[in-house]
Design a protein around this motif. Structure first.
Motif, PDB file in Angstrom:
ATOM      1  N   ASP A 431       0.843  -1.197   0.000  1.00  0.00           N
ATOM      2  CA  ASP A 431       0.000   0.000   0.000  1.00  0.00           C
ATOM      3  C   ASP A 431       0.873   1.239   0.000  1.00  0.00           C
ATOM      4  OD1 ASP A 431      -2.345  -1.434   0.003  1.00  0.00           O
ATOM      5  OD2 ASP A 431      -2.956  -0.896   2.042  1.00  0.00           O
ATOM      6  N   LEU A 432       0.293   2.356  -0.410  1.00  0.00           N
ATOM      7  CA  LEU A 432       0.963   3.648  -0.383  1.00  0.00           C
ATOM      8  C   LEU A 432       0.267   4.553   0.627  1.00  0.00           C
ATOM      9  CD1 LEU A 432       1.377   4.259  -4.228  1.00  0.00           C
ATOM     10  CD2 LEU A 432       3.029   3.228  -2.643  1.00  0.00           C
ATOM     11  N   VAL A 433       1.051   5.234   1.440  1.00  0.00           N
ATOM     12  CA  VAL A 433       0.534   6.180   2.427  1.00  0.00           C
ATOM     13  C   VAL A 433       1.054   7.567   2.069  1.00  0.00           C
ATOM     14  CG1 VAL A 433       0.417   6.804   4.860  1.00  0.00           C
ATOM     15  CG2 VAL A 433       0.473   4.387   4.200  1.00  0.00           C
ATOM     16  N   TYR A 434       0.144   8.534   2.017  1.00  0.00           N
ATOM     17  CA  TYR A 434       0.496   9.912   1.683  1.00  0.00           C
ATOM     18  C   TYR A 434       0.194  10.810   2.882  1.00  0.00           C
ATOM     19  CZ  TYR A 434       0.357   8.304  -3.223  1.00  0.00           C
ATOM     20  OH  TYR A 434       0.569   7.626  -4.400  1.00  0.00           O
ATOM     21  N   LEU A 435       1.038  11.794   3.077  1.00  0.00           N
ATOM     22  CA  LEU A 435       0.838  12.815   4.101  1.00  0.00           C
ATOM     23  C   LEU A 435       0.807  14.162   3.392  1.00  0.00           C
ATOM     24  CD1 LEU A 435       3.353  11.523   6.815  1.00  0.00           C
ATOM     25  CD2 LEU A 435       0.903  11.067   6.661  1.00  0.00           C
ATOM     26  N   PRO A 436      -0.361  14.610   2.941  1.00  0.00           N
ATOM     27  CA  PRO A 436      -0.437  15.817   2.110  1.00  0.00           C
ATOM     28  C   PRO A 436       0.172  17.060   2.756  1.00  0.00           C
ATOM     29  CG  PRO A 436      -2.501  14.598   2.005  1.00  0.00           C
ATOM     30  CD  PRO A 436      -1.671  13.953   3.077  1.00  0.00           C
ATOM     31  N   ASN A 437       0.182  17.102   4.078  1.00  0.00           N
ATOM     32  CA  ASN A 437       0.718  18.280   4.768  1.00  0.00           C
ATOM     33  C   ASN A 437       2.203  18.158   5.096  1.00  0.00           C
ATOM     34  OD1 ASN A 437      -1.897  19.447   4.808  1.00  0.00           O
ATOM     35  ND2 ASN A 437      -2.407  18.237   6.624  1.00  0.00           N
ATOM     36  N   GLY A 438       2.803  17.025   4.806  1.00  0.00           N
ATOM     37  CA  GLY A 438       4.222  16.822   5.077  1.00  0.00           C
ATOM     38  C   GLY A 438       4.565  16.871   6.552  1.00  0.00           C
ATOM     39  N   ASP A 439       3.649  16.413   7.394  1.00  0.00           N
ATOM     40  CA  ASP A 439       3.807  16.487   8.855  1.00  0.00           C
ATOM     41  C   ASP A 439       4.796  15.418   9.325  1.00  0.00           C
ATOM     42  OD1 ASP A 439       3.468  16.282  11.656  1.00  0.00           O
ATOM     43  OD2 ASP A 439       1.407  16.992  11.514  1.00  0.00           O
ATOM     44  N   ILE A 490       5.054   7.141   2.413  1.00  0.00           N
ATOM     45  CA  ILE A 490       5.505   5.828   2.894  1.00  0.00           C
ATOM     46  C   ILE A 490       4.985   4.748   1.952  1.00  0.00           C
ATOM     47  CG2 ILE A 490       5.422   4.170   4.805  1.00  0.00           C
ATOM     48  CD1 ILE A 490       4.719   6.607   6.624  1.00  0.00           C
ATOM     49  N   ALA A 491       5.850   3.851   1.553  1.00  0.00           N
ATOM     50  CA  ALA A 491       5.444   2.628   0.859  1.00  0.00           C
ATOM     51  C   ALA A 491       5.572   1.490   1.855  1.00  0.00           C
ATOM     52  CB  ALA A 491       6.320   2.374  -0.367  1.00  0.00           C
ATOM     53  N   VAL A 492       4.471   0.779   2.073  1.00  0.00           N
ATOM     54  CA  VAL A 492       4.471  -0.315   3.043  1.00  0.00           C
ATOM     55  C   VAL A 492       4.360  -1.641   2.301  1.00  0.00           C
ATOM     56  CG1 VAL A 492       1.998   0.079   3.435  1.00  0.00           C
ATOM     57  CG2 VAL A 492       3.284  -1.363   5.018  1.00  0.00           C
TER      58      VAL A 492
END
Length: 648
Positions: A431-439, A490-492
Motif C-alpha cells: 500500500d501507499l501512504v500519503y501525508l499531504p501536509n508533510g507532517d 511511505i510505501a508499506v
C-alpha cells in the motif's frame, strides 16, 4: 563498504576469477530457483565497438507481448508451449525483475518510457492524485486501469502524467505505424496522450463504449472486412470474483481475448502490411492475471492457491494468443522482419488474510470471514492507532464507523476528508501512504503504527520527512525522482512466504489489502515471487538459443525497444533502464554485482533490507522487507554481499 561475493555459502574477495564466473553464469542460466538469490558476475568491460547499437540494414518491426501476471516457473512445454518454444529459439532472460510496487500500470509505465517509477509517477494501480478525479467519481484515490481516469490525470498534470514520452508516441512521431491492444489501462499507457484514434490504434475493454478511445474509419473498415464487431466483448463469467463463501470464476478470459487476438491478426497486421512501413505493436493479455485474481479453485485455502486448473487454463489462453500473433505475422510475410519481445508485468502470489495483531481483523464486517483482514485493513488500523476519523474517498467521502470497511480499500484519515492528514491508497501486496501536509511528527506515528503490525514487512519513507529507525528512504528503491504526481510519504510492503514447493516463486503467498479472498491471487509485494517476471525475445535483432543471465527489468525493455526502432527520446528524469545489448548478435555481456541496503534496526529490532543487483548505475531489486517476513529474504541470513549502513 565491503565488496564480497557469496557463492554457495563461501565468501570470495572481488578479484578476477574468470573460470569461476563462467561457471556461475552457466549455473544461473540453467537453474531457475537460483534466481531467488542475487547473482554476482564481474566480467571485463566490452570494447566500445561491441557496446555500440546493433547494426541493421533497415528498421525492423517490434511486437511487445505482455502476459499479465505470468510467472517464469509456470512456463514449460506442457503449460505454455508457444512461450517456451519462443524462448528456447531466441533469448531467454533468466534474471528478471518487475518494478516495485509490482503492479500493472506501474510496470506498464516502465515499459512504455524506459524509466523507473520515481520518474513516471505511476507508483501503483491506485495512487493519491491530489485532486478529485471525475472519471473515478471525484475520488482522490483513482484506480488507473481506466481510459477516462488516465485522460483526467493526463489533463491535470500538463497533458502527460508520466512526464516522459512513450515509445509509441515517439514511434508515431517518427512515421511508424502504431497500435496497442488488450487490457484496459496498461494498453493505453503506451500512448495515453493520443486519444483521437487517428494515429495510434487503441483496442481495449472500453473500445466501442463511452469513455473509450475511438476507432478511426480506416480501422473500422478493416474490422468490417474481417467480420469483427467494433465493440469489445466483456469478460463475462471470468469477471466473477465470488465472495467469502462463494468461489470465484472457473473459466479463463477466452471470449474477450479472442476478440483482441482477432483484431490484431485479422485487421491490424493486414493494415500495417498494406501501409508498407515499419510498425510497433503492443498486445497486453489480461490472462493469466485476471483469472488468477478471481479463480475459484481454492476458496479459503492456500493450496492449490493460484496453481489450480483455472489459472492453468488462463496461462494457456495467453499462450494461445501469442501463437495466433506469431501465425498472423507469418501469414502476412512479416515474421522474418519483426522482433517479438515477451514479458510479464509482475509475478503472482496467493492471498493470505490472516493477522494476529490487526485491530481491523478483530472486528466484524458483512462479507468478511471472522478473524480475517477486511479490505482496507491498513487504513482502518492506521485511523484506529491515530485516533482519527476515517472516510471513504470512493463513496463520496462517507465517514466509516466501526464494522464498516472502505468500498475500494482506500482511506482518508483526519477531521476533513477534503483536506486529509493521511491518505491510504490500497493496492494489494503493498500500500501507499500519503501525508499531504508533510507532517514529520505524524509520519513518525504512522511509521510506528505500521511497523507494529505482523502483516508489515518493510517500510520506505520520503527522505524529506526525516530518518526513522527500521526504515529505508524511498530513494533506496528508485521511488524518488522527477515525477509530477504526488510522491508517497511511505510505501508499506506486506508479509510474504511460500507454501513450500520446489520453486518457491511459483507458490508464493502474501498478505494482501484486497477485496479478494484468502486463496485467490494477488501481487504488488516485494516478494521474489512478485518481482520475478518472464522475459524473452526472438527476431532479426536478437541472438538465437541464448540464456541471458544478466539482470533485466521491464524498464530495460522500454530502452531496448527505443534502440531497436532507432527512436530518439529525450529524458526528463534520470531513473532509467538500460539497453539489453547482450541479447543482440555479438552483444557484449555487461558486468554486474549484487548487494544489500540495510537500515539500522528500530527499538524492536526490525530492519528493512533491500537485496539488489546493479549494472553500472541501473539497479534491479530482488526482494525487500524484514528478513524472515519476505519471500527471498530469509531470516538470520548470512552477512550481506554489500552493506550501505543507513543512519535512520
Amino acid at each position: 563498504m565491503s565488496h564480497t561475493a557469496r557463492i554457495g555459502g563461501v565468501f570470495l574477495s572481488e578479484v578476477p576469477m574468470r573460470s569461476l564466473i563462467a561457471a556461475l553464469i552457466a549455473s544461473t542460466a540453467l537453474v531457475a530457483p537460483a534466481l531467488m538469490q542475487p547473482v554476482l558476475a564481474q566480467q571485463p568491460a566490452a570494447p566500445a565497438a561491441q557496446r555500440a547499437r546493433p547494426a541493421a540494414q533497415h528498421r525492423h518491426n517490434v511486437v511487445l507481448f505482455v502476459a499479465d501476471g505470468l510467472r517464469p516457473g509456470m512456463v514449460n512445454e506442457r503449460t505454455a508451449p508457444t512461450l517456451y518454444a519462443l524462448m528456447q529459439r531466441g533469448v531467454r532472460f533468466t534474471n528478471t525483475h518487475s518494478l516495485f510496487p509490482t503492479f500493472t500500470t506501474a510496470n506498464a509505465s516502465g515499459m512504455a518510457t524506459g524509466h523507473l517509477l520515481g520518474d513516471t509517477g505511476d507508483f501503483s494501480n491506485t495512487i493519491y492524485s491530489g485532486f478529485p478525479v471525475p472519471g473515478a467519481g471525484n475520488s482522490l484515490t483513482p484506480f488507473l486501469e481506466s481510459d477516462p481516469v488516465l485522460a483526467d490525470v493526463d489533463e491535470h498534470f500538463s497533458g502527460n502524467y508520466l512526464n516522459e514520452d512513450t515509445i509509441l508516441k515517439a514511434a508515431r512521431d517518427a512515421g511508424l505505424s502504431t497500435a496497442t491492444i488488450g487490457k484496459v489501462g496498461p494498453a493505453l499507457i503506451f500512448d495515453s496522450t493520443e486519444r483521437t484514434g487517428q494515429h495510434t490504434i487503441v483496442a481495449d475493454d472500453m473500445t466501442g463504449r463511452s469513455g473509450g478511445v475511438p476507432l478511426s474509419d480506416e480501422v473500422q473498415k478493416a474490422l468490417a472486412a474481417a467480420n469483427l464487431p467494433t465493440q469489445a466483448p466483456t469478460r463475462g463469467d471470468n469477471a466473477q470474483a465470488g465472495t467469502g463463501t462463494q468461489p470465484g470464476t472457473t473459466v479463463a478470459n477466452i471470449e474477450q481475448q479472442n476478440w483482441f487476438a482477432d483484431v490484431a491478426t485479422k485487421a491490424v497486421l493486414p493494415l500495417f502490411k498494406a501501409r508498407n512501413k515499419p510498425f510497433a505493436l503492443v498486445f497486453w493479455s489480461r490472462d493469466p492475471d485476471g483469472s488468477q485474481h478471481n479463480q475459484g479453485d481454492s476458496l479459503g485455502r492456500l493450496v492449490p492457491g493460484i496453481n489450480g486448473p483455472t489459472s492453468l487454463a488462463a496461462i494457456r489462453n495467453a499462450d494461445d494468443d501469442l501463437r495466433r500473433l506469431l501465425d498472423g505475422l507469418r501469414a502476412q510475410g512479416l515474421e522474418g522482419d519483426t522482433d517479438v519481445i515477451i514479458t510479464s508485468d509482475h509475478g503472482f502470489s496467493t492471498i493470505s488474510k490472516d493477522s494476529a495483531t490487526s485491530w481491523a481483523a478483530g472486528q466484524r464486517y458483512d462479507g468478511v470471514n471472522t478473524g480475517q483482514l477486511p479490505m482496507g485493513f491498513a487504513a482502518i488500523d492506521l485511523a484506529h492507532a491515530l485516533g482519527m476519523p476515517l472516510f471513504d474517498p470512493d463513496a463520496r467521502n462517507a465517514r466509516l464507523e466501526d464494522g464498516h470497511f472502505p468500498s475500494r480499500g482506500n482511506g482518508l484519515i483526519g477531521a476533513d476528508p477534503a483536506h486529509p492528514d493521511v491518505v491510504v491508497a490500497s493496492n494489494g501486496g503493498s500500500d501507499l501512504v500519503y501525508l499531504p501536509n508533510g507532517d514529520k511528527a505524524l509520519a513518525a506515528k504512522v511509521v510506528a503504527a505500521l511497523a507494529a503490525q505482523d502483516y508489515t514487512s518493510g517500510l520506505f519513507v520520503d527522505s524529506k520527512l526525516g530518518r526513522f529507525a527500521g526504515t529505508l528512504p524511498l530513494s533506496a528503491i528508485a521511488l524518488e525522482g522527477s515525477a509530477v504526481t504526488p510522491m508517497p510519504a511511505i510505501a508499506v510492503n506486506f508479509r510474504s512466504f511460500s507454501t513450500g514447493c520446489a520453486d518457491v516463486t511459483t507458490c508464493g503467498v502474501e498478505v494482501a489489502d484486497s477485496g479478494l479472498q484468502q486463496g485467490q491471487g494477488m501481487h504488488g509485494s516485494f516478494s521474489r515471487a512478485d518481482t520475478r517476471n518472464i522475459m524473452g525475445a526472438v527476431g532479426p535483432d536478437f541472438r538465437q538459443h541464448f540464456a541471458d543471465p544478466a539482470p533485466a527489468s521491464n524498464a530495460d525493455l522500454g530502452r531496448t525497444i527505443a534502440r531497436l526502432l532507432d527512436l530518439r527520446i529525450p529524458d526528463k528524469g534520470h531513473l532509467v533502464g538500460r539497453v539489453l545489448t547482450e541479447a543482440t548478435p555479438n552483444g557484449a555481456m555487461p558486468a554486474w554485482r549484487s548487494g544489500e541496503n540495510r537500515s539500522e534496526p528500530d527499538e524492536a529490532g526490525r530492519r528493512t533490507v533491500v537485496r539488489f543487483q546493479s549494472v553500472g548505475e541501473v539497479r534491479y531489486f530482488d526482494a525487500a522487507g524484514y528478513p524472515g517476513r519476505t519471500l527471498g529474504l530469509p531470516a538470520e541470513d548470512a552477512p550481506p554481499v554489500e552493506q550501505h549502513a543507513s543512519r535512520h
